[in-house]
Every structure is written in C-alpha cells, then in structure tokens.
Design an enzyme around this catalytic site. Structure first.
Site, PDB file in Angstrom:
ATOM      1  N   HIS A 116      -4.878 -17.381  -4.193  1.00 13.22           N
ATOM      2  CA  HIS A 116      -5.724 -16.589  -3.286  1.00 13.22           C
ATOM      3  C   HIS A 116      -7.009 -17.306  -2.892  1.00 13.22           C
ATOM      4  O   HIS A 116      -7.792 -16.769  -2.122  1.00 13.22           O
ATOM      5  CB  HIS A 116      -6.043 -15.256  -3.963  1.00 13.22           C
ATOM      6  CG  HIS A 116      -6.900 -15.462  -5.179  1.00 13.22           C
ATOM      7  ND1 HIS A 116      -6.439 -16.099  -6.317  1.00 13.22           N
ATOM      8  CD2 HIS A 116      -8.192 -15.177  -5.422  1.00 13.22           C
ATOM      9  CE1 HIS A 116      -7.409 -16.180  -7.189  1.00 13.22           C
ATOM     10  NE2 HIS A 116      -8.487 -15.625  -6.676  1.00 13.22           N
ATOM     11  N   ASP A 117      -7.268 -18.480  -3.451  1.00  8.82           N
ATOM     12  CA  ASP A 117      -8.475 -19.225  -3.097  1.00  8.82           C
ATOM     13  C   ASP A 117      -8.185 -20.369  -2.129  1.00  8.82           C
ATOM     14  O   ASP A 117      -9.045 -21.220  -1.898  1.00  8.82           O
ATOM     15  CB  ASP A 117      -9.116 -19.821  -4.363  1.00  8.82           C
ATOM     16  CG  ASP A 117      -9.766 -18.753  -5.226  1.00  8.82           C
ATOM     17  OD1 ASP A 117     -10.197 -17.722  -4.681  1.00  8.82           O
ATOM     18  OD2 ASP A 117      -9.837 -18.944  -6.445  1.00  8.82           O
ATOM     19  N   ASP A 170      -2.057  -1.259  -3.699  1.00 11.53           N
ATOM     20  CA  ASP A 170      -2.433  -0.554  -4.931  1.00 11.53           C
ATOM     21  C   ASP A 170      -1.442  -0.839  -6.048  1.00 11.53           C
ATOM     22  O   ASP A 170      -0.410  -1.476  -5.837  1.00 11.53           O
ATOM     23  CB  ASP A 170      -2.561   0.949  -4.663  1.00 11.53           C
ATOM     24  CG  ASP A 170      -1.452   1.469  -3.763  1.00 11.53           C
ATOM     25  OD1 ASP A 170      -0.286   1.226  -4.099  1.00 11.53           O
ATOM     26  OD2 ASP A 170      -1.748   2.098  -2.721  1.00 11.53           O
ATOM     27  N   ASP A 172     -10.621 -16.193 -15.488  1.00 14.35           N
ATOM     28  CA  ASP A 172     -11.339 -16.571 -14.278  1.00 14.35           C
ATOM     29  C   ASP A 172     -12.556 -17.446 -14.600  1.00 14.35           C
ATOM     30  O   ASP A 172     -13.349 -17.097 -15.485  1.00 14.35           O
ATOM     31  CB  ASP A 172     -11.800 -15.283 -13.572  1.00 14.35           C
ATOM     32  CG  ASP A 172     -12.459 -15.558 -12.239  1.00 14.35           C
ATOM     33  OD1 ASP A 172     -11.758 -16.011 -11.329  1.00 14.35           O
ATOM     34  OD2 ASP A 172     -13.684 -15.329 -12.122  1.00 14.35           O
ATOM     35  N   GLU A 186      -8.794 -20.977 -15.528  1.00 15.31           N
ATOM     36  CA  GLU A 186      -9.094 -21.629 -14.260  1.00 15.31           C
ATOM     37  C   GLU A 186     -10.220 -22.623 -14.514  1.00 15.31           C
ATOM     38  O   GLU A 186     -11.365 -22.212 -14.716  1.00 15.31           O
ATOM     39  CB  GLU A 186      -9.528 -20.581 -13.227  1.00 15.31           C
ATOM     40  CG  GLU A 186      -9.731 -21.187 -11.863  1.00 15.31           C
ATOM     41  CD  GLU A 186     -10.743 -20.444 -11.012  1.00 15.31           C
ATOM     42  OE1 GLU A 186     -10.664 -20.555  -9.789  1.00 15.31           O
ATOM     43  OE2 GLU A 186     -11.636 -19.764 -11.571  1.00 15.31           O
ATOM     44  N   ASP A 226       0.840  -1.200   0.000  1.00 15.24           N
ATOM     45  CA  ASP A 226       0.000   0.000   0.000  1.00 15.24           C
ATOM     46  C   ASP A 226       0.877   1.252   0.000  1.00 15.24           C
ATOM     47  O   ASP A 226       1.672   1.444   0.922  1.00 15.24           O
ATOM     48  CB  ASP A 226      -0.883  -0.054   1.263  1.00 15.24           C
ATOM     49  CG  ASP A 226      -1.681   1.226   1.464  1.00 15.24           C
ATOM     50  OD1 ASP A 226      -1.941   1.921   0.462  1.00 15.24           O
ATOM     51  OD2 ASP A 226      -2.045   1.515   2.627  1.00 15.24           O
ATOM     52  N   ASP A 244      -4.055   3.908   2.771  1.00 11.47           N
ATOM     53  CA  ASP A 244      -5.483   3.644   3.036  1.00 11.47           C
ATOM     54  C   ASP A 244      -5.720   2.206   3.514  1.00 11.47           C
ATOM     55  O   ASP A 244      -6.856   1.773   3.668  1.00 11.47           O
ATOM     56  CB  ASP A 244      -6.341   3.959   1.795  1.00 11.47           C
ATOM     57  CG  ASP A 244      -6.019   3.041   0.617  1.00 11.47           C
ATOM     58  OD1 ASP A 244      -5.101   2.188   0.726  1.00 11.47           O
ATOM     59  OD2 ASP A 244      -6.697   3.165  -0.426  1.00 11.47           O
ATOM     60  N   ASN A 262      -0.452   4.503  -0.385  1.00 12.40           N
ATOM     61  CA  ASN A 262      -1.113   5.754   0.010  1.00 12.40           C
ATOM     62  C   ASN A 262      -1.749   5.697   1.400  1.00 12.40           C
ATOM     63  O   ASN A 262      -2.529   6.574   1.777  1.00 12.40           O
ATOM     64  CB  ASN A 262      -2.146   6.186  -1.044  1.00 12.40           C
ATOM     65  CG  ASN A 262      -3.288   5.192  -1.145  1.00 12.40           C
ATOM     66  OD1 ASN A 262      -3.229   4.104  -0.564  1.00 12.40           O
ATOM     67  ND2 ASN A 262      -4.336   5.557  -1.852  1.00 12.40           N
ATOM     68  N   ASP A 320      -5.970 -10.701 -14.626  1.00 11.99           N
ATOM     69  CA  ASP A 320      -7.003 -11.676 -14.298  1.00 11.99           C
ATOM     70  C   ASP A 320      -8.268 -11.191 -15.007  1.00 11.99           C
ATOM     71  O   ASP A 320      -8.771 -10.101 -14.713  1.00 11.99           O
ATOM     72  CB  ASP A 320      -7.203 -11.672 -12.772  1.00 11.99           C
ATOM     73  CG  ASP A 320      -7.705 -12.993 -12.268  1.00 11.99           C
ATOM     74  OD1 ASP A 320      -8.564 -13.571 -12.936  1.00 11.99           O
ATOM     75  OD2 ASP A 320      -7.247 -13.422 -11.189  1.00 11.99           O
TER      76      ASP A 320
HETATM   77  C1  NOJ Z   1     -12.296 -17.741  -9.121  1.00 11.56           C
HETATM   78  C2  NOJ Z   1     -11.442 -16.783  -8.385  1.00 11.56           C
HETATM   79  O1  NOJ Z   1     -10.158 -17.320  -8.240  1.00 11.56           O
HETATM   80  C3  NOJ Z   1     -12.118 -16.519  -7.072  1.00 11.56           C
HETATM   81  O2  NOJ Z   1     -11.307 -15.785  -6.206  1.00 11.56           O
HETATM   82  C4  NOJ Z   1     -13.421 -15.820  -7.334  1.00 11.56           C
HETATM   83  O3  NOJ Z   1     -14.125 -15.692  -6.122  1.00 11.56           O
HETATM   84  C5  NOJ Z   1     -14.279 -16.588  -8.317  1.00 11.56           C
HETATM   85  N1  NOJ Z   1     -13.550 -17.118  -9.424  1.00 11.56           N
HETATM   86  C6  NOJ Z   1     -15.332 -15.696  -8.876  1.00 11.56           C
HETATM   87  O4  NOJ Z   1     -14.780 -14.741  -9.726  1.00 11.56           O
END
Ligand code: NOJ
Length: 571
Positions: A341-342, A31, A206, A264, A23, A27, A25, A100
């Site tokens: 990130h999932d 970014d 995605d 994905e 980050d 907040d 700035n 993405d």
């Molecule tokens: C897959 C992404 O990796 C995930 O983070 C997202 O919640 C869903 N697709 C919906 O876009």
C-alpha cells in the site's frame, strides 16, 4: 525437511488494505465484514495467511496508521466484535491472520497524547518526545533540530499548549511514542498480548526501525532542503537501543505464542544487518521487509521524463534479490513482495498496461518461486494498475498532500505533477479493489472514498474468474504448483541461483536438489528477447508459461514481450 519448517515459511501471504477491499454497508469504505465476505475467494486462490492493514479506531489521517484506540475497531470498519469474527472465520478456512501493529506512534487523538500534551507535569508527558524549540533572529519559531520526517516536512510539530515541540516522523497527527520509557513499552506489550489472546497469528510491525532515536537530538550536518530540514535517516533508524526493545518484546510477549512477526525496516539496512532483527540465532522477529527491489524503474527520479524514458533496471533488481538471498540463506527468512500500500502498482512499474496479461503473469512467476514467503497485495492477482487521476485533490493520501503542498513549484503545471504522482504515489495502491464490471467495480453500492480506476470494466475479479486463461487463474495455478511438496522443497530449501546475472533484460534463476531443478526465465521488456542457457537442454516439463507455443531451440528460447516460463529440469 518441509515438515520441519514453520507454518509461515510454507505460507503464501496476501495483504489487505481494508478501506479499499470490499464495502458491505454502502458507506464507500471497505470493512471487516467485507474481508470476511471474501475469505472464500482468498481460500480458493490458495492464500493461507492474510496481513490486514490497520482497522482500529482512528481519525484516519493516515488511513488507520494513526490509532486512537488499539482495542476498538473504527466504526467505519465495523464493530469491535468483527475483529474476533474475522479471526474465527479465517481460521475455519485454514487462513492465518496477522494484524498491522503500529507501535512507533499513535494518533494525536489517542488519550495518551491528549494527556501528554495537556501540561508538562502530566504523568503521561513522557509517553511522547517533547522538546523546546528555539527562536530565530527574525523572530521565527524553529523546531528543536533540523530533522525531517518521511512526509515532506519537519520531524517535529509545535504545540501551543505547552509551547513545545513533539517528535513525529510521519504526519503531525502521528506523534512518536517514547520507547525509552518502560511504562510505554509495557503498555504496547499489553496491546500485543490482547491481540494474541484474541487469536491473531502474528504481526506486521509498522515502522519498527525507528523505535529508538539519537537522544542527543543533535542537528544533522547533511545538506538540507529549502525549508532547512533534512531526512537524516540514521538519526532515528536501526539504532542499538531499538534492538534491545525488540529483544524485550520477544522475551516478554512474542516467545510465549506461536506467532509470526514481519518487521517493516525499509531502506538503509543491509542483509547482514537484518540478521540482528530476524537471524535465526540472534534475531527477535521472524522476517523483515526491505525496500531494495521496489524502485528499480527509477520512478522517483523521473520528474520531467516521459513514460518511454522509464526503464526497469533488471540487472540491479536481480542483484538485489541475490544480495538478500546470499545474506539470509539458512540464517534467516525473507518475505517476498512486489507491491504494497506504500507503492505504485507493480504492473505499472515493472510490467505494462499494454501487455497487462503477459506482464502480470510474468511478475507472478518471478516472485512466487524465489526463496521466502510471498505476499500478494490485493489486486495484484488480477493485474490492477496505477490510477490516472489528473486532479491533484484526488491523491488523497496524507503524504501525497504534503508533497503537493511542498513541491508544487518544482513542476511546470499541476498536470505535470499529477503525472509524476501517477507514477510514484502510494494512492495508486489505495484505489479500491475491482470485483466486477458493475457500478464501482462491485466494491461499494455507495460512493467510493477514492475514485475507482475506470479500467475496472476490463480488469476485475468476476470476468477473470470465468476466463481459464486470466491472470487470476494463472495465480491460482502458480500457487498450486508452489505448494507441491517437491516444488516447495526446491523453493524454500535449496539455493536460489541467478543465470546470466548481468543480462539487462531477462530475469532467470534456478533451484536444484541433486539433479532435479526448477528454472524460471522471464523477459522484462515489451519486445522479444532471445535467451540462451544450457539448462534448456534438460527440460522435463513446462510447468507454467504465459504464452502458448514458446519457441525453444536446443539452448535458446525466444521470449515474446514479457514472456516467461517455469520449467522442471533434470540434469
Ligand atoms: C509504514 C506504513 O506502511 C505506511 O503506510 C504508514 O504511513 C507509515 N508506516 C506510518 O505508520
């Protein structure tokens, strides 16, 4: 041979979750300027491709995966001009960038949806998937069918304006686009062209598996959850029409650029079926992410279990890596990853916080020398681990919050549920990057949008930069080794073969070109394991190891907890 390979086959990727990266700035949210500020760090690490999660205008119900304007940067992530700046600055450092691309759905605040919902005659009505519901005997309103989405509720949301339901397989603020409509497809293709013309090097696509649905919208006959819905994946995944859409995307857009696409597709696709997506001959995109090696410690089925009862199924994991290799070798290309990130953090899943250094280095060695393009998730290179939130409100992610709402009754207490989420939740991967041991890990001067993992005092980039034996410096060394032409040749061109595939604790594989080979032996357990292989007789050089003084006797190696070696061998 290596020269004939595409740039993305030789690359090492790095995934950035912008909100949590850096980050500039104050907040509390990362970014684009923050990413730019860290490009030198990434270049120094040996990264040549970054995948940046969505940063476009969005109400951020799902942290940017709900886009309300594809052409603007969300103010929280910076200015729209920062997008081009990021591409230029990355390119100056020989780092390619992929965005993405969220093309299965938009935000419900996207102007297309605002028009679409306004009335049934609106020209944009058909941009989304609308159906009437039914009324149950008890007068309760019911959705058009019993399909369940991925975020713990119905795949439909009710809209009172036209007394109709729209389809949404993620959150209710993420309506699914209607890909049957050519006008929609053209509009999405225009977005892709805009990014490519700006200079982006490709896309992570995605949720692409879901672009087509079973348009009979027939009820699922699978057993339902208590709310009457069921996640019947097949109704909206990998359907034939989806492949037609991808073909069209390739013909009309992708084939005109030197770009890379990673789709994905998740579970439910076999390596053989994946060739329809990414096979060199008939595929429309370049690689697909599968989920088959991501949950091998049974975390999802671990309700009520203690940490000691969680155990990585190494055998299964190896077989899955091999299955994908065998299905794709010389037919298509694979992305490799432990983390994204999932997911929860891989260190907590397959490694151990008690052996942070050893296990993080072991995981690096196993992943980075397999066949494919590796993607490192931000923080993995310093051994970041799962968060330890005990308050359910701290799991801010929309899918976590839906799960909490829907599943609280299944846990003996909120704390028990929090413990389960500590193991499974994707909020783990969202916790901010740990840059230093200063306040908020140097991530922000403000209040971080998500609580920091307090272990940043010990686990951070600054400390590890200064320590030649750190996880970070180990990654750097490993990437340098991977890039040596003879090693890259072995890794990317020759067969990946498991050794003692059924061994329950050790992950060992090799690659050979003639008599020259590369051998990885890795212990996935927190206790010593001895491993025997004839190849140990042929050691030419120890390229990497996460312990000094490993004991090798003829054909047997004694591997300490999470011990691992990378060896050059010559027959
Ligand atoms: C897959 C992404 O990796 C995930 O983070 C997202 O919640 C869903 N697709 C919906 O876009």
């Amino acid at each position: 041979m290596i020269n004939e390979m595409k740039w993305w086959q030789k690359a090492v990727g790095y995934q950035i979750y912008p909100a949590s990266f850096y980050d500039t700035n104050g907040d509390g949210v990362g970014d684009l300027l923050g990413i730019i500020a860290k490009l030198d760090y990434l270049q120094d690490l040996g990264i040549d491709l970054i995948w940046v999660c969505p940063f476009f205008k969005s109400p951020r119900d799902d942290n940017g995966y709900d886009i309300s304007d594809y052409f603007s940067v969300d103010p929280v992530f910076g200015q729209t001009s920062d997008m081009k700046k990021l591409l230029d600055e990355a390119h100056k450092r020989n780092i390619k960038v992929i965005f993405d691309f969220v093309l299965n759905h938009t935000s419900d605040e996207h102007p297309w949806f605002i028009e679409s919902r306004s009335n049934e005659d609106n020209p944009k009505r058909d941009f989304y998937i609308w159906r009437k519901g039914t009324i149950a005997k008890d007068g309760k309103r019911l959705p058009p069918n019993n399909w369940r989405g991925f975020f713990s509720d119905s795949a439909w949301a009710y809209d009172h304006l036209t007394d109709s339901y729209y389809m949404k397989i993620f959150s209710k603020k993420m309506p699914d686009l209607n890909w049957e409509n050519k006008v929609v497809r053209n509009a999405i293709f225009e977005v892709a062209k805009f990014y490519l013309d700006l200079g982006v090097d490709g896309f992570r696509l995605d949720a692409i598996a879901h672009l087509a649905r079973d348009t009979s919208f027939a009820q699922s006959t699978l057993p339902t959850e208590s709310d009457g819905t069921v996640l019947d994946y097949k109704k909206f995944s990998n359907l034939p029409k989806m492949f037609d859409y991808l073909k069209e995307f390739k013909q009309e857009v992708l084939s005109k650029y030197d770009c890379v696409t990673v789709g994905e597709v998740g579970g439910g696709v076999s390596p053989e079926e994946s060739l329809l997506y990414s096979g060199y001959d008939k595929g429309s995109i370049n690689m697909v992410f599968n989920f088959d090696t991501a949950w091998e410690n049974g975390a999802y089925a671990s309700e009520g279990k203690t940490d000691d009862e969680i155990r990585t199924n190494v055998k299964n994991m190896k077989h899955n890596f091999r299955r994908w290799f065998e299905g794709c070798y010389q037919k298509s290309w694979l992305p490799l990853y432990w983390d994204n990130h999932d997911h929860p953090r891989v260190l907590s899943q397959y490694g151990s916080i008690h052996y942070r250094e050893a296990s993080a280095k072991m995981l690096a060695m196993v992943l980075l020398f397999m066949y494919g393009t590796p993607f490192i998730f931000n923080g993995e290179e310093i051994g970041m681990s799962n968060v330890v939130y005990e308050n359910l409100d701290d799991f801010k992610d929309v899918s976590d919050q839906n799960f909490i709402k829907e599943g609280r009754h299944r846990f003996s207490s909120d704390l028990a549920m929090a413990k389960y989420l500590q193991r499974t939740s994707r909020t783990n991967g969202h916790a901010p990057m740990q840059w230093s041991d200063e306040r908020n890990a140097g991530f922000t001067t403000g209040t971080p949008w998500l609580k920091m993992n307090p272990n940043y005092l010990l686990v951070n980039v600054k400390t590890q930069k200064e320590d030649p034996n750190s996880i970070l410096n180990f990654y750097k060394k490993a990437l340098k080794i991977r890039k040596k032409p003879e090693i890259l040749h072995l890794v990317t061109q020759t067969r990946f073969e498991l050794i003692d595939a059924n061994h329950e604790d050790i992950f060992s594989y090799h690659h050979f070109a003639g008599n020259e080979g590369l051998l990885v032996i890795a212990n996935f357990r927190d206790y010593e394991v001895k491993f025997t292989t004839e190849h140990l007789k042929d050691i030419k050089e120890v390229l990497l190891a996460n312990y000094d003084d490993l004991i090798i006797n003829e054909t047997t190696i004694e591997l300490p907890p999470f011990g691992a070696v990378l060896l050059k061998v010559s027959k």
